[in-house]
Design a protein around this motif. Structure first.
Motif, PDB file in Angstrom:
ATOM      1  N   GLN A  57      27.649  73.742  58.463  1.00  0.00           N
ATOM      2  CA  GLN A  57      28.699  74.698  57.714  1.00  0.00           C
ATOM      3  C   GLN A  57      28.440  74.316  56.287  1.00  0.00           C
ATOM      4  N   ILE A  58      27.122  74.022  55.917  1.00  0.00           N
ATOM      5  CA  ILE A  58      27.088  73.552  54.369  1.00  0.00           C
ATOM      6  C   ILE A  58      27.430  74.530  53.565  1.00  0.00           C
ATOM      7  N   ASP A  59      27.043  75.954  53.941  1.00  0.00           N
ATOM      8  CA  ASP A  59      27.211  77.121  52.925  1.00  0.00           C
ATOM      9  C   ASP A  59      29.018  77.578  53.059  1.00  0.00           C
ATOM     10  N   GLY A  60      29.664  76.728  53.309  1.00  0.00           N
ATOM     11  CA  GLY A  60      31.140  77.323  53.565  1.00  0.00           C
ATOM     12  C   GLY A  60      32.100  76.104  53.299  1.00  0.00           C
ATOM     13  N   MET A  61      33.433  76.294  53.601  1.00  0.00           N
ATOM     14  CA  MET A  61      34.350  75.598  53.556  1.00  0.00           C
ATOM     15  C   MET A  61      34.349  74.495  54.801  1.00  0.00           C
ATOM     16  N   GLY A  62      34.016  74.968  55.900  1.00  0.00           N
ATOM     17  CA  GLY A  62      34.231  74.331  57.091  1.00  0.00           C
ATOM     18  C   GLY A  62      33.437  73.050  57.194  1.00  0.00           C
ATOM     19  N   GLY A  63      33.966  71.770  57.853  1.00  0.00           N
ATOM     20  CA  GLY A  63      33.620  70.540  57.950  1.00  0.00           C
ATOM     21  C   GLY A  63      32.713  70.153  59.248  1.00  0.00           C
ATOM     22  N   ALA A  64      32.329  71.121  59.807  1.00  0.00           N
ATOM     23  CA  ALA A  64      31.237  71.025  61.045  1.00  0.00           C
ATOM     24  C   ALA A  64      32.071  70.404  62.093  1.00  0.00           C
ATOM     25  N   SER A  65      33.230  70.722  62.461  1.00  0.00           N
ATOM     26  CA  SER A  65      34.033  70.080  63.445  1.00  0.00           C
ATOM     27  C   SER A  65      34.980  70.968  63.882  1.00  0.00           C
ATOM     28  N   SER A  66      35.437  70.852  64.993  1.00  0.00           N
ATOM     29  CA  SER A  66      36.635  71.934  65.539  1.00  0.00           C
ATOM     30  C   SER A  66      38.012  71.723  64.415  1.00  0.00           C
ATOM     31  N   SER A  67      38.239  70.278  63.971  1.00  0.00           N
ATOM     32  CA  SER A  67      39.396  70.105  63.221  1.00  0.00           C
ATOM     33  C   SER A  67      39.359  70.735  61.834  1.00  0.00           C
ATOM     34  N   GLN A  90      40.669  79.943  64.939  1.00  0.00           N
ATOM     35  CA  GLN A  90      39.771  78.982  65.067  1.00  0.00           C
ATOM     36  C   GLN A  90      38.409  79.383  64.950  1.00  0.00           C
ATOM     37  N   VAL A  91      37.653  79.005  63.893  1.00  0.00           N
ATOM     38  CA  VAL A  91      35.985  79.476  63.723  1.00  0.00           C
ATOM     39  C   VAL A  91      35.024  78.771  64.484  1.00  0.00           C
ATOM     40  N   SER A  92      34.332  79.368  65.244  1.00  0.00           N
ATOM     41  CA  SER A  92      33.208  78.764  66.238  1.00  0.00           C
ATOM     42  C   SER A  92      32.037  78.408  64.880  1.00  0.00           C
ATOM     43  N   ILE A  93      31.780  77.204  65.052  1.00  0.00           N
ATOM     44  CA  ILE A  93      30.786  76.735  64.134  1.00  0.00           C
ATOM     45  C   ILE A  93      29.335  77.432  64.326  1.00  0.00           C
ATOM     46  N   ASP A  94      28.843  77.428  65.681  1.00  0.00           N
ATOM     47  CA  ASP A  94      27.257  77.854  65.673  1.00  0.00           C
ATOM     48  C   ASP A  94      27.376  79.323  66.148  1.00  0.00           C
ATOM     49  N   LYS A 313      34.033  69.683  71.976  1.00  0.00           N
ATOM     50  CA  LYS A 313      34.051  68.396  72.038  1.00  0.00           C
ATOM     51  C   LYS A 313      35.181  67.517  71.848  1.00  0.00           C
ATOM     52  N   LEU A 314      35.146  66.232  72.375  1.00  0.00           N
ATOM     53  CA  LEU A 314      36.146  65.368  72.173  1.00  0.00           C
ATOM     54  C   LEU A 314      36.899  64.969  70.885  1.00  0.00           C
ATOM     55  N   HIS A 315      37.985  65.291  70.765  1.00  0.00           N
ATOM     56  CA  HIS A 315      38.821  65.481  69.696  1.00  0.00           C
ATOM     57  C   HIS A 315      38.834  63.858  68.937  1.00  0.00           C
ATOM     58  N   HIS A 316      38.937  63.854  67.553  1.00  0.00           N
ATOM     59  CA  HIS A 316      38.779  62.245  66.974  1.00  0.00           C
ATOM     60  C   HIS A 316      40.279  61.795  67.093  1.00  0.00           C
TER      61      HIS A 316
END
Length: 398
Positions: A57-67, A90-94, A313-316
């Protein structure tokens, strides 16, 4: 060749609990995105930077995790006795998908401060100092959440000494009250607290076997399984699960088959279109472990251990909605969660998660032979990280 300028949309980037998201006022969105549909989904995906086959998610505000792949839309409430309506995506990453099937309990924390700062609350109602209870209508699932926001000098207090495991820096404490989290709501997944009618079920999962599970709809639809039954101890951190493709596939299979049994989807194949819910969590009796930050949690500090997956994914740490499910299930004798916590009647539970511990207070009772949860309470914190505008290319969607 002419190029259209980017669209500029007022927005606020906020942390709520152990999540981050982009917050919008409904009236600030482009007209086509003010109603549900492809235009809204396309806009939010472009804001976040999805779909991204690189998963960054480099070209956006997302941080590449479900959180951190989340958007929130706030509007003046359509419901009597409420201040704002809160809609969560909840926006899917891929993949090109926005899941509207559930709530984010962590970002619920930030809804109160955002509502106050964004002018949804008449300032004459605010105390000069103290707390203000923002009554939030969670529009995805049709539930009431009360967000008790600290006020200092007539403004939202953000700084403080409250420490939340999973968040590095302290902040002001915000108390969340999830009202009637197990009663039927307007959104998907509403219905009985135990959709199958049982506190414990045997779930046949191909390639895994017959698992003893508790399937509950409280806070968020969740499938609980004993850690030992699937080869875990309950002390695992993210790398132990998220780096294991076979494990992730197993959890997704459990989730899909549980979703069918819970009546959330009709066919296993539909699980791919409902990624946000239900959650899968595995539980174990209290034991000592070291958190992801290196802090030691002793067995005597918790009632049980819980690890939960979100968006595959396992949540942090722990999703706040899943924490409601944990607390509710712990309060009902005989559930998988209650057994892991040592059994008996409970009005509160403290559990260990990958980043530390969390306490949930719960009011549950039997009504006409059916268990219901009246209220779940927990403390979180929230903070504005950036405010101004987000920009998206003019050709972002339909």
């Amino acid at each position: 060749m002419s190029h259209a300028p980017q669209i500029k949309i007022p927005a606020t980037f906020m942390r709520g609990g152990t999540s981050k998201g982009v917050f919008f006022r409904l009236q600030d969105l482009p007209e086509a995105a003010r109603v549900p549909g492809p235009a809204r989904d396309a806009l939010l995906m472009r804001v976040i930077g999805s779909p991204d086959p690189y998963g960054k998610q480099i070209d956006g505000m997302g941080g590449a995790s479900s959180s951190t792949s989340k958007c929130v839309i706030i509007s003046k409430s359509s419901q009597p006795g409420h201040d704002v309506d809160y809609l969560y995506g909840q926006v899917s990453i891929d993949s090109a998908f926005v899941d509207w099937s559930g709530n984010c309990g962590n970002l619920s924390t930030a809804v109160g401060p955002f509502a106050i700062a964004s002018g949804f609350i008449d300032r004459a109602r605010l105390p000069e100092n103290g707390r203000f209870a923002v009554r939030v209508w969670q529009a995805n699932i049709g539930k009431t959440i009360i967000v008790n926001v600290p006020i200092a000098n007539g403004e939202v207090q953000e700084s403080g000494d409250f420490e939340l495991d999973g968040v590095t820096f302290p902040a002001a404490e915000i108390v969340l009250e999830f009202i009637d989290p197990s009663e039927e709501g307007e959104g998907e997944g509403g219905g009985a607290m135990f959709p199958t009618g049982n506190a414990v079920d045997t779930l046949e999962v191909p390639g895994v076997g017959a698992l003893t599970v508790t399937m509950i709809t409280a806070g968020v639809p969740t499938i609980f399984v004993d850690a030992a039954a699937i080869g875990y101890t309950g002390t695992e951190l993210q790398d132990a699960i998220n780096g294991d493709a076979k494990a992730l596939a197993m959890f997704e299979t459990i989730r899909a088959h549980g979703a069918v049994r819970m009546g959330l989807i009709k066919d296993i194949a539909d699980a791919a279109k409902r990624q946000h819910t239900p959650k899968v969590a595995f539980v174990a009796p209290a034991a000592a472990y070291t958190t992801s930050s290196g802090k030691r949690v002793e067995a005597g500090e918790v009632d049980l251990l819980v690890r939960a997956l979100s968006m595959g994914k396992l949540h942090h740490a722990m999703m706040a909605t899943a924490a409601v499910a944990i607390g509710t299930a712990a309060a009902v004798p005989g559930t998988v969660v209650n057994r892991a916590a040592g059994g008996g009647d409970r009005s509160a539970v403290r559990f260990g998660h990958p980043s530390g511990t969390l306490r949930v207070g719960i009011e549950a009772a039997q009504v006409n032979g059916q268990w219901v949860a009246r209220k779940a309470t927990m403390s979180r914190s929230a903070r504005v990280l950036m405010e101004g505008s987000v920009r998206v290319p003019a050709d972002h969607g339909p």
